[in-house]
Design a protein around this motif. Sequence first.
Motif, short mmCIF file in Angstrom:
data_model
loop_
_atom_site.label_atom_id
_atom_site.label_comp_id
_atom_site.label_asym_id
_atom_site.label_seq_id
_atom_site.Cartn_x
_atom_site.Cartn_y
_atom_site.Cartn_z
N GLU A 1 -9.71 -4.61 12.69
CA GLU A 1 -8.31 -4.21 12.63
C GLU A 1 -7.51 -5.51 12.58
N ARG B 1 -0.54 4.51 10.16
CA ARG B 1 -0.01 4.88 8.84
C ARG B 1 -0.79 4.15 7.73
N LYS B 2 -1.01 2.86 7.95
CA LYS B 2 -1.73 2.08 6.95
C LYS B 2 -3.16 2.60 6.81
N TYR B 3 -3.81 2.86 7.94
CA TYR B 3 -5.18 3.35 7.94
C TYR B 3 -5.29 4.64 7.15
N TYR C 1 0.81 -1.22 0.00
CA TYR C 1 0.00 0.00 0.00
C TYR C 1 0.84 1.27 0.00
N HIS D 1 -3.22 5.84 4.85
CA HIS D 1 -2.97 5.57 3.43
C HIS D 1 -4.23 5.06 2.76
N LEU D 2 -4.85 4.05 3.40
CA LEU D 2 -6.01 3.42 2.79
C LEU D 2 -7.19 4.39 2.71
N LYS D 3 -7.34 5.22 3.74
CA LYS D 3 -8.44 6.20 3.70
C LYS D 3 -8.22 7.18 2.57
N TYR E 1 2.32 1.92 12.92
CA TYR E 1 2.19 1.26 11.62
C TYR E 1 0.73 1.16 11.23
N SER E 2 -0.12 0.79 12.19
CA SER E 2 -1.52 0.63 11.78
C SER E 2 -2.15 1.97 11.46
N GLN F 1 -16.29 3.12 6.18
CA GLN F 1 -15.90 4.52 6.08
C GLN F 1 -15.53 5.10 7.42
N MET G 1 -6.50 6.57 -0.17
CA MET G 1 -6.65 5.88 -1.46
C MET G 1 -8.11 5.61 -1.79
N TYR G 2 -8.89 5.37 -0.75
CA TYR G 2 -10.30 5.05 -0.96
C TYR G 2 -11.16 6.01 -0.16
N PRO G 3 -11.25 7.27 -0.61
CA PRO G 3 -12.00 8.25 0.16
C PRO G 3 -13.48 7.93 0.13
N SER G 4 -14.21 8.43 1.13
CA SER G 4 -15.63 8.13 1.16
C SER G 4 -16.30 8.86 0.01
#
Lengths: 272, 88
Positions: A202, B71-73, A21, B75-77, B68-69, A196, B79-82
């Motif tokens: 998690e 950061r990942k969260y 990612y 990034h993903l938010k 880390y979680s 969302q 990349m995939y906005p609401s």
Amino acid sequence: MRPSAVRLLNILVPIKRAVDYAVKIRVNPEQTGIDLNVKHSMNPFDEIAVEEAVRIRERLKDAVKSIKVVTIGPPKSAETLRTALAMGADSAVHVEIPESAPSPEPLGVAKTLKALIERQKEGVDVVILGKQAIDDDAGQTGQMLAGLMGWSQATFASKVEVNPEQKVANITREIDGGLEELRCKLPVIITTDLRQVQLLNEPRYASLPNIMKAKKKPVEKLTAAELGVDITPRLETIKVTEPPKRVGGGKVANVDELLAKLKEAGITGKRA
Amino acid sequence: MASKVTRLRALALYKELHRLGRDYEPSYDFHGKLRRLFEKNRNLTDDEEIEKALRFGEYIKNETLALYSLRKYRHLKRMYPSNSTSDT
């Protein structure tokens, strides 16, 4: 024919080793695809799927007989399977494709999964997979598999409750404008979404001791040919290019300048 | 190290932290700091101090995992906005 007595659930979780990612995706020089010489890891949506399977077992306890993970990919995909096993899956299947082979398309993946499911002597009751892979964003595999199997499907799930006695699953889905609740008869295909407001779950961290233990868990190696599936791509990618660079906006110093710029752009605010 | 048990615990903690440090921002020198902190405590003999040091190590492990979680969260938010038309 499946007996009607309460049966233990077998969960299948297909996962994909996808571009990580955090990697900045670049188009390759030939413009035929993206640069794949980068860090790969388990597709985040699939991590959520693995986690959900493990949580279902934590909730239902003995009602879940097995959690099997499967991946279709090159030899390196074995690491991804190891991580899933470390997170709590019991066994894995690696449908190996050569390093140089192109990534299988969703239809190829769905057909392979169908062949695998039909091979499972004890049957499969729930298939949970990510709704899409972050490197191709196809979002088709789950739906295609449901179509091929003739099973119920609940995509973009943000909440899952499986009821083994009644042989149904109550699933909440993310749809435009809100949430939808479905009750699906087992067997069911579920694809996991990022909720969302918060993630469906998690995914747990695969600790080093668990990774070591995972090495002892069985991994079955197969090829698509052994499953009787042809996964050669049917689509030809003609060209891949980057999106056009964003043109910067301009700042204006005051209202007069704003009005002047708007006028230049032909916006006068007067009725035509 | 006071006993075999604590030695094994310390080693396991070190290995785990080392593995976690692989994804850290390289300019922070996670591995260097890790080694130095462990070496600083290598001659502890008091049980309580050893326990405190091990607990601190666990704390760092959890903090790093949380980072880390997050950061990942994020990034993903991104990349995939609401969906802008939905209420959520």
